[in-house]
Design an enzyme around this catalytic site. Structure first.
Site, PDB file in Angstrom:
ATOM      1  N   TRP A  87     -23.880  35.626  36.640  1.00 24.01           N
ATOM      2  CA  TRP A  87     -23.534  34.932  35.399  1.00 24.01           C
ATOM      3  C   TRP A  87     -24.695  34.971  34.411  1.00 24.01           C
ATOM      4  O   TRP A  87     -24.490  35.141  33.202  1.00 24.01           O
ATOM      5  CB  TRP A  87     -23.092  33.494  35.678  1.00 24.01           C
ATOM      6  CG  TRP A  87     -21.805  33.432  36.438  1.00 24.01           C
ATOM      7  CD1 TRP A  87     -21.616  32.955  37.708  1.00 24.01           C
ATOM      8  CD2 TRP A  87     -20.512  33.892  36.006  1.00 24.01           C
ATOM      9  NE1 TRP A  87     -20.299  33.080  38.070  1.00 24.01           N
ATOM     10  CE2 TRP A  87     -19.609  33.651  37.050  1.00 24.01           C
ATOM     11  CE3 TRP A  87     -20.041  34.483  34.824  1.00 24.01           C
ATOM     12  CZ2 TRP A  87     -18.253  33.976  36.956  1.00 24.01           C
ATOM     13  CZ3 TRP A  87     -18.680  34.809  34.734  1.00 24.01           C
ATOM     14  CH2 TRP A  87     -17.814  34.552  35.791  1.00 24.01           C
ATOM     15  N   ASP A 127     -27.010  27.199  31.605  1.00 21.09           N
ATOM     16  CA  ASP A 127     -25.631  27.280  32.081  1.00 21.09           C
ATOM     17  C   ASP A 127     -25.577  26.473  33.376  1.00 21.09           C
ATOM     18  O   ASP A 127     -26.140  26.877  34.390  1.00 21.09           O
ATOM     19  CB  ASP A 127     -25.267  28.759  32.331  1.00 21.09           C
ATOM     20  CG  ASP A 127     -23.863  28.927  32.913  1.00 21.09           C
ATOM     21  OD1 ASP A 127     -23.187  27.914  33.181  1.00 21.09           O
ATOM     22  OD2 ASP A 127     -23.451  30.095  33.108  1.00 21.09           O
ATOM     23  N   LYS A 169     -15.445  24.036  37.901  1.00 20.72           N
ATOM     24  CA  LYS A 169     -16.156  23.959  39.174  1.00 20.72           C
ATOM     25  C   LYS A 169     -16.393  22.498  39.561  1.00 20.72           C
ATOM     26  O   LYS A 169     -15.897  22.046  40.561  1.00 20.72           O
ATOM     27  CB  LYS A 169     -17.492  24.707  39.096  1.00 20.72           C
ATOM     28  CG  LYS A 169     -17.386  26.199  39.368  1.00 20.72           C
ATOM     29  CD  LYS A 169     -17.150  27.021  38.148  1.00 20.72           C
ATOM     30  CE  LYS A 169     -16.996  28.495  38.461  1.00 20.72           C
ATOM     31  NZ  LYS A 169     -17.453  29.331  37.350  1.00 20.72           N
TER      32      LYS A 169
HETATM   33  C1  LIG Z   1     -17.693  30.395  36.612  1.00 21.09           C
HETATM   34  C2  LIG Z   1     -18.963  30.513  35.877  1.00 21.09           C
HETATM   35  C3  LIG Z   1     -19.015  31.035  34.573  1.00 21.09           C
HETATM   36  C4  LIG Z   1     -17.790  31.559  33.861  1.00 21.09           C
HETATM   37  O1  LIG Z   1     -16.973  30.527  33.514  1.00 21.09           O
HETATM   38  P1  LIG Z   1     -15.605  30.771  32.673  1.00 21.09           P
HETATM   39  O2  LIG Z   1     -15.244  29.371  32.348  1.00 21.09           O
HETATM   40  O3  LIG Z   1     -14.668  31.459  33.600  1.00 21.09           O
HETATM   41  O4  LIG Z   1     -15.926  31.582  31.490  1.00 21.09           O
HETATM   42  C5  LIG Z   1     -20.228  31.075  33.940  1.00 21.09           C
HETATM   43  N1  LIG Z   1     -21.346  30.635  34.532  1.00 21.09           N
HETATM   44  C6  LIG Z   1     -21.343  30.141  35.789  1.00 21.09           C
HETATM   45  C7  LIG Z   1     -22.610  29.664  36.390  1.00 21.09           C
HETATM   46  C8  LIG Z   1     -20.158  30.058  36.492  1.00 21.09           C
HETATM   47  O5  LIG Z   1     -20.147  29.575  37.733  1.00 21.09           O
END
Ligand SMILES: *Cc1c(COP(=O)(O)O)cnc(C)c1O
Length: 362
Positions: free
Chosen positions: A103, A173, A197
């Protein structure tokens, strides 16, 4: 299959049962409106109350100072990969990225489409088995920000603590570990997290942004990607994902009633400990992907002696009511995602299953 399984999916992921029950109980008639939250107007006082409470609870639970806003946006964390550099990087400036997984890499690549980027550190050559040490991180001359991913959902590593970047704005993030533990939110200029998540269902992305960053956004940025527009309109510039925000708000209430982040942090350490112990006590039958000093308490990744055994493991676990354990293709093996909503019982069941599977196949 039992009525409810232990859901180890990486995302969308398990939600707390009391939250689902509450949503179910008010689905047909939300607060005397005679409508569900799926049907009410986002301009109604009922929805405005949800929106305001969710912002206040995120600030309270995370200890976010007053000079920040919390926004509820759409497009997933992936849209933030573009929105962050567009909003925060002045013409000609550079942003730094710490690459610790898939990511973080995607965020870095997306930023590279608009701005000049610099890799401040990367553990890619180690197949992202660990988080770089502070002294391995080399920032560029005067970056607009440094970006990191606090928890690497796919590889199963996590910053145990955050490096000190002095005056450089830090963007994180936190999609897969937000609200799982305590940290000093005031050290971050911007935090973003897709909800699916650890926060709620898919469909909403939380952005926590320091107010001064709202002042300098270039005029050329498209309206829907502008943090200042969303802040000014309290995330109601256009139709918000009302049901997803409502669910996030119920999760936040559940977290607060459960004792907040201090309790959640202990709970997660205990849960993760059970599974990591099962790995460490297996005499090498289970091999963790992450280095011990970088282990994630949210996504626990491990291999078995063969791919056949890994397949067998995942399917036998499913038969016992433990689903979603297949690892991501870039790591292989098994991944147990044990976000806030996963119970200690679920982790105990998995640890016991691991021991039993090893006795049978080891
Ligand atoms: C799942 C995830 C993403 C992507 O998320 P979306 O909502 O599907 O765009 C980005 N960063 C991390 C750390 C993730 O676990």
């Amino acid at each position: 299959m039992p009525e409810r399984v232990f859901n180890f999916n990486p995302g969308p992921a398990a939600l707390p049962l009391p939250v689902l029950e509450e949503a179910q109980s008010e689905l047909l008639n939300f607060k005397g409106t005679g409508m569900s939250v799926l049907e009410i107007s986002h301009r109604s006082k009922e929805y405005e109350a949800i929106n305001a409470e969710a912002e206040a609870l995120i600030k309270e639970l995370l200890g976010v100072p007053d000079n920040y806003r919390v926004l509820f946006l759409q497009g997933g964390a992936s849209t933030q990969f573009a929105a962050v550099p567009m909003n925060l990087v002045p013409q000609g400036a550079t942003a730094d990225y710490i690459l610790t997984g898939a990511w973080a890499e995607k965020a870095y690549q997306e930023a590279g489409k608009f701005i000049s980027t610099h890799v401040a550190a990367s553990t890619k050559e180690l197949n992202y088995t660990r988080i770089p040490d502070s002294d391995e991180i080399k920032l560029s001359e005067s970056p607009a920000y440094v970006h990191l991913c606090s928890n690497n959902t796919i590889y199963g590593t996590q910053f145990q603590s955050f490096p000190d970047f002095g005056a450089v704005p830090v963007v994180a993030d936190m999609s897969s570990d937000i609200l799982s533990r305590r940290f000093d939110a005031s050290k971050f200029a911007l935090i973003y997290a897709g909800a699916q998540k650890n926060l709620g269902p898919a469909g909403v992305t939380v952005v926590i942004i320091r107010n001064d960053l709202l002042e300098k956004i270039p005029a050329s940025i498209p309206t829907m990607l502008r943090y200042d527009i969303h802040a000014k309109n309290d995330s109601l510039y256009n139709t918000p994902p009302a049901f997803a925000v409502y669910m996030v708000n119920l999760v936040l209430r559940w977290l607060k009633n459960s004792g907040g982040l201090e309790v959640m942090e202990k709970h997660n350490a205990e849960k993760g400990g059970l599974i990591y112990n099962a790995i460490d006590n297996s005499g090498g039958f289970y091999r963790g992907h992450a280095g011990k000093e970088s282990r994630s308490l949210m996504n626990i990744t491990f291999r078995l002696p063969s791919e056949d055994l890994e397949k067998e493991f995942a399917s036998a676990a499913t038969k016992e009511g433990m689903v979603g354990l297949k690892g991501h293709r870039s790591v292989g093996g098994i991944r147990a995602s044990v976000y806030n909503a996963m119970s200690l019982d679920g982790c105990q069941a998995l640890a016991q299953f691991m021991a039993a599977f090893q006795s049978k196949n080891g």
